[in-house]
Design an enzyme around this catalytic site. Sequence first.
Site, PDB file in Angstrom:
ATOM      1  N   THR A  13      36.803  45.963  43.753  1.00  5.47           N
ATOM      2  CA  THR A  13      38.248  45.682  43.716  1.00  5.47           C
ATOM      3  C   THR A  13      38.889  46.344  42.491  1.00  5.47           C
ATOM      4  O   THR A  13      39.908  47.037  42.590  1.00  5.47           O
ATOM      5  CB  THR A  13      38.477  44.151  43.654  1.00  5.47           C
ATOM      6  OG1 THR A  13      37.755  43.547  44.720  1.00  5.47           O
ATOM      7  CG2 THR A  13      39.948  43.796  43.740  1.00  5.47           C
ATOM      8  N   VAL A 131      41.579  38.824  30.976  1.00  9.78           N
ATOM      9  CA  VAL A 131      42.270  37.537  30.861  1.00  9.78           C
ATOM     10  C   VAL A 131      43.648  37.662  31.495  1.00  9.78           C
ATOM     11  O   VAL A 131      44.464  38.475  31.067  1.00  9.78           O
ATOM     12  CB  VAL A 131      42.433  37.126  29.375  1.00  9.78           C
ATOM     13  CG1 VAL A 131      43.070  35.740  29.270  1.00  9.78           C
ATOM     14  CG2 VAL A 131      41.099  37.146  28.662  1.00  9.78           C
ATOM     15  N   GLY A 133      44.616  38.970  34.217  1.00  9.12           N
ATOM     16  CA  GLY A 133      44.833  40.202  34.984  1.00  9.12           C
ATOM     17  C   GLY A 133      45.904  41.123  34.438  1.00  9.12           C
ATOM     18  O   GLY A 133      45.734  41.718  33.369  1.00  9.12           O
ATOM     19  N   ILE A 135      48.868  40.524  33.279  1.00 13.66           N
ATOM     20  CA  ILE A 135      49.828  40.023  32.270  1.00 13.66           C
ATOM     21  C   ILE A 135      49.427  40.563  30.893  1.00 13.66           C
ATOM     22  O   ILE A 135      48.278  40.404  30.484  1.00 13.66           O
ATOM     23  CB  ILE A 135      49.829  38.481  32.241  1.00 13.66           C
ATOM     24  CG1 ILE A 135      50.157  37.920  33.628  1.00 13.66           C
ATOM     25  CG2 ILE A 135      50.803  37.966  31.192  1.00 13.66           C
ATOM     26  CD1 ILE A 135      50.019  36.409  33.740  1.00 13.66           C
ATOM     27  N   GLY A 186      41.576  36.510  51.046  1.00 19.52           N
ATOM     28  CA  GLY A 186      40.951  37.321  49.996  1.00 19.52           C
ATOM     29  C   GLY A 186      41.308  36.846  48.590  1.00 19.52           C
ATOM     30  O   GLY A 186      41.005  37.507  47.605  1.00 19.52           O
ATOM     31  N   GLU A 189      36.635  34.157  46.573  1.00 23.03           N
ATOM     32  CA  GLU A 189      35.385  34.818  46.958  1.00 23.03           C
ATOM     33  C   GLU A 189      34.678  33.992  48.039  1.00 23.03           C
ATOM     34  O   GLU A 189      34.963  32.794  48.188  1.00 23.03           O
ATOM     35  CB  GLU A 189      34.446  34.872  45.746  1.00 23.03           C
ATOM     36  CG  GLU A 189      35.003  35.572  44.539  1.00 23.03           C
ATOM     37  CD  GLU A 189      35.028  37.075  44.697  1.00 23.03           C
ATOM     38  OE1 GLU A 189      34.133  37.611  45.358  1.00 23.03           O
ATOM     39  OE2 GLU A 189      35.954  37.710  44.172  1.00 23.03           O
ATOM     40  N   LYS A 204      37.853  32.948  30.318  1.00 24.21           N
ATOM     41  CA  LYS A 204      39.070  33.580  29.786  1.00 24.21           C
ATOM     42  C   LYS A 204      39.554  32.835  28.536  1.00 24.21           C
ATOM     43  O   LYS A 204      39.988  33.442  27.554  1.00 24.21           O
ATOM     44  CB  LYS A 204      40.161  33.580  30.860  1.00 24.21           C
ATOM     45  CG  LYS A 204      39.779  34.435  32.068  1.00 24.21           C
ATOM     46  CD  LYS A 204      40.675  34.165  33.246  1.00 24.21           C
ATOM     47  CE  LYS A 204      40.288  35.027  34.437  1.00 24.21           C
ATOM     48  NZ  LYS A 204      40.994  34.653  35.667  1.00 24.21           N
TER      49      LYS A 204
HETATM   50  N1  NAP Z   1      38.800  41.178  41.152  1.00 24.06           N
HETATM   51  C1  NAP Z   1      39.683  40.868  40.222  1.00 24.06           C
HETATM   52  O1  NAP Z   1      40.852  40.638  40.526  1.00 24.06           O
HETATM   53  C2  NAP Z   1      39.268  40.812  38.781  1.00 24.06           C
HETATM   54  C3  NAP Z   1      40.234  40.489  37.813  1.00 24.06           C
HETATM   55  C4  NAP Z   1      39.887  40.492  36.468  1.00 24.06           C
HETATM   56  C5  NAP Z   1      38.577  40.775  36.105  1.00 24.06           C
HETATM   57  N2  NAP Z   1      37.645  41.043  37.067  1.00 24.06           N
HETATM   58  C6  NAP Z   1      36.265  41.362  36.630  1.00 24.06           C
HETATM   59  O2  NAP Z   1      36.020  42.736  36.901  1.00 24.06           O
HETATM   60  C7  NAP Z   1      34.675  42.941  37.266  1.00 24.06           C
HETATM   61  C8  NAP Z   1      34.611  43.606  38.636  1.00 24.06           C
HETATM   62  O3  NAP Z   1      35.230  42.765  39.582  1.00 24.06           O
HETATM   63  P1  NAP Z   1      35.464  43.240  41.089  1.00 24.06           P
HETATM   64  O4  NAP Z   1      36.305  42.194  41.707  1.00 24.06           O
HETATM   65  O5  NAP Z   1      35.907  44.653  41.125  1.00 24.06           O
HETATM   66  O6  NAP Z   1      33.971  43.106  41.673  1.00 24.06           O
HETATM   67  P2  NAP Z   1      33.434  43.745  43.025  1.00 24.06           P
HETATM   68  O7  NAP Z   1      34.533  44.020  43.970  1.00 24.06           O
HETATM   69  O8  NAP Z   1      32.300  42.868  43.450  1.00 24.06           O
HETATM   70  O9  NAP Z   1      32.855  45.166  42.566  1.00 24.06           O
HETATM   71  C9  NAP Z   1      31.791  45.271  41.668  1.00 24.06           C
HETATM   72  C10 NAP Z   1      31.406  46.731  41.558  1.00 24.06           C
HETATM   73  O10 NAP Z   1      30.421  46.852  40.545  1.00 24.06           O
HETATM   74  C11 NAP Z   1      29.248  47.488  41.082  1.00 24.06           C
HETATM   75  N3  NAP Z   1      28.100  46.855  40.436  1.00 24.06           N
HETATM   76  C12 NAP Z   1      27.800  45.553  40.391  1.00 24.06           C
HETATM   77  N4  NAP Z   1      26.688  45.358  39.663  1.00 24.06           N
HETATM   78  C13 NAP Z   1      26.271  46.583  39.259  1.00 24.06           C
HETATM   79  C14 NAP Z   1      25.184  47.065  38.514  1.00 24.06           C
HETATM   80  N5  NAP Z   1      24.266  46.244  38.027  1.00 24.06           N
HETATM   81  N6  NAP Z   1      25.096  48.385  38.287  1.00 24.06           N
HETATM   82  C15 NAP Z   1      26.003  49.234  38.784  1.00 24.06           C
HETATM   83  N7  NAP Z   1      27.065  48.850  39.509  1.00 24.06           N
HETATM   84  C16 NAP Z   1      27.198  47.536  39.737  1.00 24.06           C
HETATM   85  C17 NAP Z   1      29.293  47.223  42.574  1.00 24.06           C
HETATM   86  O11 NAP Z   1      28.578  48.246  43.250  1.00 24.06           O
HETATM   87  P3  NAP Z   1      28.512  48.340  44.853  1.00 24.06           P
HETATM   88  O12 NAP Z   1      29.853  48.895  45.262  1.00 24.06           O
HETATM   89  O13 NAP Z   1      27.400  49.244  45.128  1.00 24.06           O
HETATM   90  O14 NAP Z   1      28.293  46.926  45.333  1.00 24.06           O
HETATM   91  C18 NAP Z   1      30.788  47.293  42.829  1.00 24.06           C
HETATM   92  O15 NAP Z   1      31.208  48.629  43.022  1.00 24.06           O
HETATM   93  C19 NAP Z   1      34.003  41.566  37.223  1.00 24.06           C
HETATM   94  O16 NAP Z   1      33.367  41.414  35.990  1.00 24.06           O
HETATM   95  C20 NAP Z   1      35.171  40.609  37.357  1.00 24.06           C
HETATM   96  O17 NAP Z   1      34.932  39.365  36.724  1.00 24.06           O
HETATM   97  C21 NAP Z   1      37.962  41.071  38.389  1.00 24.06           C
END
Ligand code: NAP
Length: 423
Positions: A13, A131, A133, A135, A186, A189, A204
Amino acid sequence: METVRVVLLGFGTVGSGVYDSILHTHQEKLEKVIGKKVEIVGILVKTEKERQLPGDVVVTTNIDEILSLPSIDYVFEAIVGIEPAYSYIKLFLDRGCHCISANKELLANRGEELSEYALERGKFLTFEAAVAGGIPLLRTIIQLLQVNGILVLEGILNGTSNYILSKMRNEKLSFEECLQEAQQLGYAEANPESDISGRDAFYKQMILSSLIYHDQPDWEKVERIGVEQVALEDLVLGEGHGLRLKLLASLRRENEGIQATVKPTFVSSEHPLYNVEGVDNGIVIKTDLVGTLMLQGPGAGSKATASAMIEDLVQIEQQKEPLQKVHRYSYQAQNEKENQQSIYLALFPLQTKEEWLSLKAVINENLNQVNILQEVVKEIDGSIFGSFLYEGALESISLPVLYKRYPVSPIGLKRGISNVVTS
Ligand SMILES: NC(=O)c1ccc[n+]([C@@H]2O[C@H](COP(=O)([O-])OP(=O)(O)OC[C@H]3O[C@@H](n4cnc5c(N)ncnc54)[C@H](OP(=O)(O)O)[C@@H]3O)[C@@H](O)[C@H]2O)c1
């Protein structure tokens, strides 16, 4: 035009949002602002699968392939969990890259240490996206509130919980129904544990604690209660008192140290977060100079996090030198009556209205222990419920009925509330 070379760790994402914004939607604007071309040269992922990416970008599951790319300026870290993200960030800092991370679990656990590590190498580690997103909260605190003392910070830091609580109250649905809908849309999770248990908000909050106080409270002592146990009648009764329930992360420093809690808390209509509804996040900062500030906006999602991470890159490009730690003195909130969290809402399921009268009789015998500010009795779906807004030690009185209790944020709460009975 000079080029800035970027690699992405993670293409989910967050990573894909950064990619789209840098190379498509906001490319021209970004290049104009920093006066350089931004190129994404490598992407690290976990699993091998077909991805719609141009051939000149190295997409790999092997970190060494990314590390061996020439002249990387920035790494955007958006993978999940502490390891291997922690080790990767250190490797990139050693290589002289600036790091921009969205990984709240990593930063809550090891952020202070990694920030020091970056500073020692004259590099930036920024994490606005981790923290609230999109903002611009961290930058507001670091850059815009340097002389202001932060007396208390209260935040809705998890959009999923806020969506569920808003929907339950507005549409009179159960927790389970709203969680299911959040998952379908969505917003939650498949495994929503971190969101609904308050763990996500807690991470956060710990990042904020490190930023504001350069310290964190003992994690074991932080009261963390999620939204799983919230029932529809709790919200309906709260409404009867003019209150809305929010999953509030509260942070302040007192004599005993940093006080942090994450728990469902009622807020009055005068509270700045009362109208922060749905998936939005909101943060109130009470300071000793400017007064009370509020920030509100999207706390998660592809575009919001991409926005925060790209603005981090712009700031680094414009700033050139890493921010030194902002020295903050010890803020006391002690003499502020408004900051003392001593008002609660107690909710009683009743068999009959007579039961309410006998309950009140017990309370009346113990008025030295509690001060009832307001009471409401309501029939909800054929069952009777009573509630008290009170201050004092209700728990020290032996009551004939079991009850649930929620804190009420003192921010904006009017004192001298008159007793109102509705049914
Ligand atoms: N989603 C949000 O709105 C949001 C907001 C703020 C912060 N965050 C933080 O941002 C981070 C990513 O979130 P996300 O929602 O983008 O997660 P996500 O959709 O699950 O994507 C995670 C990505 O990281 C890759 N990945 C996971 N573990 C890995 C590893 N050990 N080595 C290499 N690549 C790895 C995955 O690869 P594959 O594609 O091969 O599975 C995927 O591409 C998290 O730490 C989350 O807490 C997310």
